[in-house]
Design an enzyme around this catalytic site. Structure first.
Site, PDB file in Angstrom:
ATOM      1  N   SER A 160      44.166 -17.992  18.181  1.00  0.00           N
ATOM      2  CA  SER A 160      43.754 -19.249  17.560  1.00  0.00           C
ATOM      3  C   SER A 160      44.924 -19.803  16.754  1.00  0.00           C
ATOM      4  CB  SER A 160      42.536 -19.048  16.648  1.00  0.00           C
ATOM      5  OG  SER A 160      42.840 -18.158  15.587  1.00  0.00           O
ATOM      6  N   GLY A 161      44.745 -21.007  16.201  1.00  0.00           N
ATOM      7  CA  GLY A 161      45.770 -21.603  15.361  1.00  0.00           C
ATOM      8  C   GLY A 161      47.042 -21.963  16.084  1.00  0.00           C
ATOM      9  N   SER A 162      46.957 -22.233  17.404  1.00  0.00           N
ATOM     10  CA  SER A 162      48.123 -22.564  18.232  1.00  0.00           C
ATOM     11  C   SER A 162      49.097 -21.407  18.353  1.00  0.00           C
ATOM     12  CB  SER A 162      48.865 -23.801  17.699  1.00  0.00           C
ATOM     13  OG  SER A 162      48.035 -24.937  17.763  1.00  0.00           O
ATOM     14  N   GLY A 164      51.173 -18.778  19.939  1.00  0.00           N
ATOM     15  CA  GLY A 164      51.613 -18.462  21.288  1.00  0.00           C
ATOM     16  C   GLY A 164      51.445 -19.578  22.300  1.00  0.00           C
ATOM     17  N   ARG A 284      33.618 -23.226  14.862  1.00  0.00           N
ATOM     18  CA  ARG A 284      33.798 -23.042  13.425  1.00  0.00           C
ATOM     19  C   ARG A 284      34.209 -24.370  12.810  1.00  0.00           C
ATOM     20  NH1 ARG A 284      39.191 -23.555  13.483  1.00  0.00           N
ATOM     21  NH2 ARG A 284      40.353 -22.676  15.250  1.00  0.00           N
TER      22      ARG A 284
END
Length: 426
Positions: A160-162, A164, A284
Site C-alpha cells: 500500500s502507499g504506492s 514499489g 479504509r
C-alpha cells in the site's frame, strides 16, 4: 460506570493518528493505542497518551490485551490504521467480531489487500479496469508485459502507499524493477508476487465513500514518472453531473463486488479514452490530507463520523457548506539531511489556509523511495471558488522553505528548495 475506551490498533505518524485521538476525546472516549512499537508515533509520548506494546500481527495477543483492558474500561469500539500494511485493518475486523463490536468484514478487507484477488473480483462483476497479469518471477514479468504492451505499471500484489509502484517503459526498466521487487527489498513480510498492469493514461480521480454513500470525488496530480507521489489534490473535482454519476455508479459496483459497504472506502480511477477505469479500491479512510480536504470543503469530519460508526452511534454526513479545498504536498527533490524547514507559521496565518503540517524536523534523514513517505509536509486551503483556493495555496507554498545537505555526511554543498534564504530566528 466504567469509562468508555476506543482501541486504536497501530497509529499513523502523518496527522491522521492524532486526529483520531482528538476526535475520540471530543466524543468523551479514552483512546488507547495498541502498537508493536509505540515509539514510532511521536504524538503518543508528546501528548502523554496511553499506549500498550503488543504484537499487532498476533490476533490472540490482541484479544488477550483487549480482554485485559475490558476489565477496567468499557470498550466502546475498535479501529486502526493501514499504514504500509493493510492487513492491520483486516485484523481490526476480526477483533470487532470477537468482541461483538461494529466493524468491517475481515474477508472483504483481505480481498482488497491482495491486489490480484481484488482485480479478479472486480473483473467478475464487469467493472472496467486496465489489463493485468500476475507474475511470480522475472520471466513471467517479461511475458506479461509483452502480452499487455509497454509501458506497464509494475507493483507488488500486496502492499500500500504506492510502495514499489513504478512505470516501466523499457525491457531494461522492467527487469530491473522486477529484480528489485523479487528481492523483497521494500515489501518486508509481503509476498513477492508481482502485478503487471496496463498503464491507464488520463486524469486521476478518487471517490471518498462512507458506507454506501459517495461523499465526493477529488482529483490529484503526481510527481513525474516513473513513480507516483502525490503532489497536489483538489476536492471536489471539476466534473459534470454525468461524469460524477458514472464514477459513483462504478464505485458502488466495486462495493458490491468486494463485499464492502461498512465504513470508509477510497476508490481510485483514471479517466481514459474508454471512460473511468479502476486503479485501486482501498477499504479504509484515505490518509492525510484527504480527510482535511473533505472537512475544509464540506464541513464533514470523516474521522469523527467514522468513530461514531465504530462505537455504534448515528453518523452525520450532511454538508454544512460547499467550498473548494486544495492541498499541496511538500516534496523534496534530493536526498540528504534536512538542515531546516520553516515558514509554517506564516503560511498558516494566511486567511483560507486550513492546515500546515510538517512531517519531518531538522536533522532528519531524507531518503526518497518513490512512495507516500517522500512527502515532508502538506498545506490545505479552502475558499468559495477554485481560483481563490489556488491563489491561497500559492501564497502559502511560497512562504515555506527548507534546506537539505546531500549525503554523504560532511559534504559542503547544500541544496536549498523553495526559498534559499536561511530560516529566521535561528
Amino acid at each position: 460506570m466504567a469509562r468508555r475506551a476506543l482501541i486504536l490498533v497501530e497509529g499513523h505518524p502523518r496527522g491522521t493518528g492524532v486526529r483520531y485521538i482528538q476526535a475520540a476525546q471530543r466524543l468523551g472516549l479514552h483512546p488507547i493505542t495498541l502498537a508493536a512499537d509505540p515509539a514510532c508515533y511521536d504524538y503518543l509520548a508528546a501528548e502523554k497518551l496511553e499506549a500498550i506494546r503488543v504484537d499487532t500481527d498476533n490476533l490472540n495477543a490482541l484479544i488477550r490485551e483487549c480482554s485485559r483492558i475490558r476489565a477496567t474500561y468499557d470498550i466502546a469500539g475498535i479501529t486502526g490504521f493501514a499504514g504500509d500494511d493493510e492487513s492491520v485493518y483486516a485484523t481490526v475486523g476480526r477483533l470487532c467480531r470477537y468482541f461483538d463490536l461494529p466493524g468491517p468484514n475481515p474477508s472483504s478487507i483481505e480481498r482488497c489487500c491482495d491486489k490480484f484477488t481484488q482485480r479478479q473480483f472486480l473483473a467478475g462483476a464487469g467493472v472496467p479496469m486496465p489489463a493485468y497479469r500476475l507474475a511470480a518471477n522475472a520471466s513471467e514479468v517479461g511475458s506479461s508485459a509483452a502480452e499487455i504492451g509497454l509501458p506497464v505499471i509494475v507493483k507488488p500484489a500486496v502492499s500500500s502507499g504506492s510502495n514499489g509502484v513504478r512505470l516501466c517503459r523499457t525491457i531494461d526498466e522492467l527487469l530491473e524493477h522486477a529484480k528489485y521487487l523479487l528481492n523483497r527489498q521494500h515489501i518486508g513480510r509481503s509476498s513477492p508476487r508481482i502485478l503487471v498492469e496496463e498503464f491507464a493514461q488520463g486524469p486521476y480521480y478518487c471517490a471518498a465513500i462512507m458506507g454506501s454513500e459517495v461523499i465526493g470525488i477529488s482529483t490529484a496530480e503526481f510527481s513525474p514518472p516513473p513513480h507516483f507521489v502525490f503532489r497536489e489534490a483538489t476536492f471536489p473535482a471539476l466534473l459534470s453531473d454525468d461524469e460524477c454519476k458514472r464514477i459513483a455508479d462504478i464505485s458502488l459496483s466495486c462495493l458490491r463486488a468486494l463485499g464492502l459497504g461498512w465504513g470508509p472506502t477510497d476508490i481510485e480511477f483514471r479517466w481514459t479514452k474508454r471512460g473511468p477505469v479502476i486503479i485501486e479500491v482501498n477499504p479504509r479512510l484515505s490518509g492525510s490530507p484527504d480527510p482535511q480536504l473533505v472537512e475544509a470543503a464540506y464541513g464533514v469530519d470523516l474521522i469523527t463520523e467514522h468513530i461514531k460508526l465504530v462505537i455504534g452511534e448515528e453518523w452525520d454526513l450532511h454538508r454544512r457548506y460547499s467550498h473548494v479545498a486544495g492541498a499541496r504536498k511538500l516534496v523534496p527533490d534530493s536526498d540528504g539531511i534536512l538542515d531546516w524547514i520553516e515558514g509554517g507559521d506564516r503560511a498558516a496565518a494566511i486567511s483560507g489556509v486550513a492546515e500546515v503540517k510538517f512531517y519531518a524536523q531538522a536533522k532528519a534523514p531524507i531518503v526518497r523511495k518513490g512512495n507516500y513517505r517522500d512527502c515532508i509536509g502538506h498545506i490545505v486551503a479552502a475558499s468559495p471558488n477554485r481560483a481563490q483556493t489556488e491563489e491561497i495555496l500559492k501564497r502559502a507554498v511560497d512562504l515555506i522553505g527548507w534546506s537539505i545537505t546531500p549525503f554523504p555526511a560532511g559534504a559542503e554543498e547544500t541544496i536549498s528548495c523553495k526559498r534559499p534564504a536561511p530560516p529566521q530566528n535561528k
